[in-house]
Scaffold this motif. Structure first.
Motif, PDB file in Angstrom:
ATOM      1  N   GLY A  50       0.809  -1.212   0.000  1.00 45.84           N
ATOM      2  CA  GLY A  50       0.000   0.000   0.000  1.00 45.84           C
ATOM      3  C   GLY A  50       0.840   1.259   0.000  1.00 45.84           C
ATOM      4  O   GLY A  50       0.603   2.166   0.790  1.00 45.84           O
ATOM      5  N   HIS A  52       1.060   3.465  -2.508  1.00 48.23           N
ATOM      6  CA  HIS A  52       0.387   4.539  -3.241  1.00 48.23           C
ATOM      7  C   HIS A  52      -0.998   4.027  -3.633  1.00 48.23           C
ATOM      8  O   HIS A  52      -1.276   2.816  -3.522  1.00 48.23           O
ATOM      9  CB  HIS A  52       1.202   4.957  -4.473  1.00 48.23           C
ATOM     10  CG  HIS A  52       1.575   3.817  -5.364  1.00 48.23           C
ATOM     11  ND1 HIS A  52       0.707   3.249  -6.276  1.00 48.23           N
ATOM     12  CD2 HIS A  52       2.729   3.110  -5.465  1.00 48.23           C
ATOM     13  CE1 HIS A  52       1.296   2.265  -6.916  1.00 48.23           C
ATOM     14  NE2 HIS A  52       2.527   2.145  -6.437  1.00 48.23           N
ATOM     15  N   PRO A  53      -1.909   4.898  -4.097  1.00 47.45           N
ATOM     16  CA  PRO A  53      -3.288   4.466  -4.349  1.00 47.45           C
ATOM     17  C   PRO A  53      -3.457   3.395  -5.419  1.00 47.45           C
ATOM     18  O   PRO A  53      -4.498   2.753  -5.475  1.00 47.45           O
ATOM     19  CB  PRO A  53      -3.992   5.769  -4.757  1.00 47.45           C
ATOM     20  CG  PRO A  53      -3.234   6.834  -4.056  1.00 47.45           C
ATOM     21  CD  PRO A  53      -1.799   6.380  -4.125  1.00 47.45           C
ATOM     22  N   ARG A  54      -2.455   3.161  -6.257  1.00 52.88           N
ATOM     23  CA  ARG A  54      -2.567   2.110  -7.271  1.00 52.88           C
ATOM     24  C   ARG A  54      -1.928   0.797  -6.802  1.00 52.88           C
ATOM     25  O   ARG A  54      -1.943  -0.187  -7.531  1.00 52.88           O
ATOM     26  CB  ARG A  54      -1.897   2.578  -8.578  1.00 52.88           C
ATOM     27  CG  ARG A  54      -2.572   3.765  -9.241  1.00 52.88           C
ATOM     28  CD  ARG A  54      -3.877   3.395  -9.902  1.00 52.88           C
ATOM     29  NE  ARG A  54      -3.674   2.431 -10.970  1.00 52.88           N
ATOM     30  CZ  ARG A  54      -3.292   2.737 -12.207  1.00 52.88           C
ATOM     31  NH1 ARG A  54      -3.050   4.003 -12.527  1.00 52.88           N
ATOM     32  NH2 ARG A  54      -3.150   1.809 -13.119  1.00 52.88           N
ATOM     33  N   ALA A  78      -6.620  -1.481  -6.118  1.00 53.79           N
ATOM     34  CA  ALA A  78      -7.300  -0.498  -6.962  1.00 53.79           C
ATOM     35  C   ALA A  78      -8.081  -1.241  -8.036  1.00 53.79           C
ATOM     36  O   ALA A  78      -7.756  -1.194  -9.228  1.00 53.79           O
ATOM     37  CB  ALA A  78      -6.279   0.459  -7.572  1.00 53.79           C
ATOM     38  N   PRO A  89      -8.455   7.738  -7.123  1.00 50.13           N
ATOM     39  CA  PRO A  89      -7.800   7.148  -5.934  1.00 50.13           C
ATOM     40  C   PRO A  89      -8.792   6.403  -5.038  1.00 50.13           C
ATOM     41  O   PRO A  89      -9.131   6.847  -3.941  1.00 50.13           O
ATOM     42  CB  PRO A  89      -7.202   8.375  -5.231  1.00 50.13           C
ATOM     43  CG  PRO A  89      -8.134   9.494  -5.588  1.00 50.13           C
ATOM     44  CD  PRO A  89      -8.578   9.203  -7.004  1.00 50.13           C
ATOM     45  N   TRP A  90      -9.247   5.278  -5.528  1.00 49.95           N
ATOM     46  CA  TRP A  90     -10.222   4.450  -4.819  1.00 49.95           C
ATOM     47  C   TRP A  90      -9.605   3.087  -4.532  1.00 49.95           C
ATOM     48  O   TRP A  90      -8.940   2.501  -5.378  1.00 49.95           O
ATOM     49  CB  TRP A  90     -11.481   4.242  -5.662  1.00 49.95           C
ATOM     50  CG  TRP A  90     -12.170   5.493  -6.114  1.00 49.95           C
ATOM     51  CD1 TRP A  90     -12.094   6.742  -5.540  1.00 49.95           C
ATOM     52  CD2 TRP A  90     -13.048   5.622  -7.239  1.00 49.95           C
ATOM     53  NE1 TRP A  90     -12.879   7.622  -6.234  1.00 49.95           N
ATOM     54  CE2 TRP A  90     -13.474   6.971  -7.288  1.00 49.95           C
ATOM     55  CE3 TRP A  90     -13.513   4.730  -8.205  1.00 49.95           C
ATOM     56  CZ2 TRP A  90     -14.341   7.443  -8.262  1.00 49.95           C
ATOM     57  CZ3 TRP A  90     -14.385   5.198  -9.179  1.00 49.95           C
ATOM     58  CH2 TRP A  90     -14.802   6.528  -9.207  1.00 49.95           C
ATOM     59  N   TRP A  91      -9.875   2.564  -3.366  1.00 52.31           N
ATOM     60  CA  TRP A  91      -9.438   1.215  -3.011  1.00 52.31           C
ATOM     61  C   TRP A  91     -10.649   0.314  -2.810  1.00 52.31           C
ATOM     62  O   TRP A  91     -11.683   0.744  -2.272  1.00 52.31           O
ATOM     63  CB  TRP A  91      -8.622   1.252  -1.715  1.00 52.31           C
ATOM     64  CG  TRP A  91      -7.145   1.200  -1.946  1.00 52.31           C
ATOM     65  CD1 TRP A  91      -6.471   1.242  -3.132  1.00 52.31           C
ATOM     66  CD2 TRP A  91      -6.140   1.085  -0.933  1.00 52.31           C
ATOM     67  NE1 TRP A  91      -5.114   1.179  -2.927  1.00 52.31           N
ATOM     68  CE2 TRP A  91      -4.892   1.078  -1.586  1.00 52.31           C
ATOM     69  CE3 TRP A  91      -6.173   1.001   0.455  1.00 52.31           C
ATOM     70  CZ2 TRP A  91      -3.680   0.982  -0.885  1.00 52.31           C
ATOM     71  CZ3 TRP A  91      -4.988   0.898   1.148  1.00 52.31           C
ATOM     72  CH2 TRP A  91      -3.746   0.889   0.477  1.00 52.31           C
ATOM     73  N   ALA A 119      -4.938   3.605   3.787  1.00 55.04           N
ATOM     74  CA  ALA A 119      -5.530   4.292   2.642  1.00 55.04           C
ATOM     75  C   ALA A 119      -5.545   5.800   2.845  1.00 55.04           C
ATOM     76  O   ALA A 119      -5.174   6.571   1.948  1.00 55.04           O
ATOM     77  CB  ALA A 119      -6.950   3.766   2.413  1.00 55.04           C
ATOM     78  N   VAL A 124      -5.855   7.928  -0.557  1.00 55.42           N
ATOM     79  CA  VAL A 124      -7.026   7.269  -1.128  1.00 55.42           C
ATOM     80  C   VAL A 124      -8.272   8.042  -0.700  1.00 55.42           C
ATOM     81  O   VAL A 124      -8.424   8.388   0.475  1.00 55.42           O
ATOM     82  CB  VAL A 124      -7.100   5.796  -0.667  1.00 55.42           C
ATOM     83  CG1 VAL A 124      -8.429   5.161  -1.050  1.00 55.42           C
ATOM     84  CG2 VAL A 124      -5.939   5.008  -1.250  1.00 55.42           C
ATOM     85  N   ILE A 127     -12.960   4.025   0.069  1.00 53.05           N
ATOM     86  CA  ILE A 127     -12.690   2.595   0.116  1.00 53.05           C
ATOM     87  C   ILE A 127     -14.040   1.884   0.117  1.00 53.05           C
ATOM     88  O   ILE A 127     -14.965   2.300   0.822  1.00 53.05           O
ATOM     89  CB  ILE A 127     -11.820   2.253   1.345  1.00 53.05           C
ATOM     90  CG1 ILE A 127     -11.293   0.834   1.298  1.00 53.05           C
ATOM     91  CG2 ILE A 127     -12.515   2.560   2.643  1.00 53.05           C
ATOM     92  CD1 ILE A 127     -10.139   0.575   2.279  1.00 53.05           C
TER      93      ILE A 127
END
Length: 203
Positions: A50, A52-54, A78, A89-91, A119, A124, A127
């Motif tokens: 985790g 970064h957001p990707r 992601a 930027p979504w998990w 996150a 992020v 989530i």
């Protein structure tokens, strides 16, 4: 993240954990066969810290140290980027599993809160995930907004794709599942957010 609380040891999972991850998934997540085969863990990229957001985020908790029994794990990624090319930027919380001997001791809650904390730290914006109906109270108790039965998850504004295109998302839940989502930033400040369709209508 490597953390020891009492005698429980939490750290990013690695290939050393594959057999135990698959065995726990077979026991705790019978409706998720993609996680049951150790070879699938070796060939599908699910590991990550985790950063970064990707990035993926796969944390395993063991009892008594890094070689102790597997208590549980959480796998986040992601998914919108993987499935739809969306780069917001979504998990997605894909799976949370706790071994039967360790249930009702707060381990599932701790795993989710660890993922939420991570996150938030890396930017992020939200989530989300899918829950079986029996687990809806678990997500509600953690502060997630849970969609109604058969209610889709939609984007309030067009979401960005890696190609530069914009896409409106309207995602139906799987059978006997409900969407859940938590906002880690003010939704009004985001380029696009996901929400249950009725939630947007009420807003």
């Amino acid at each position: 993240m490597t953390e020891s609380v009492d005698h429980f040891y939490a750290a990013p999972a690695c290939r050393h954990d594959v057999s135990d991850l698959a065995a726990l998934a077979r026991e705790a997540l019978p409706s998720f066969p993609a996680l049951h085969d150790p070879e699938g863990w070796r060939t599908s990229y699910r590991f990550g810290s985790g950063l970064h957001p990707r990035d993926n985020y796969l944390i395993a908790v063991r009892d008594g140290g890094e070689d102790g029994p597997l208590v549980g794990f959480i796998w986040v990624d992601a998914a919108m980027a993987v499935d739809y090319g969306v780069i917001e930027p979504w998990w997605c919380i894909n799976a949370v599993a706790v071994a039967p001997a360790y249930r009702r001791a707060g381990h599932g809650r701790a795993l989710v809160l660890t993922a939420v904390e991570r996150a938030r730290a890396i930017g992020v914006a939200l989530i989300y995930g899918l829950s079986v109906r029996a687990s809806v109270p678990f997500w509600e108790d953690l502060g997630f907004t849970v969609a109604a039965d058969r209610e889709p998850l939609v984007s309030d504004r067009p979401a960005r794709r890696a190609t530069g295109e914009l896409a409106r998302l309207d995602l139906d839940p799987e059978t006997d599942h409900r969407w859940f989502v938590a906002y880690l930033q003010d939704p009004a400040s985001a380029d696009s957010v996901l929400a249950p369709k009725g939630y947007l209508a009420r807003g």
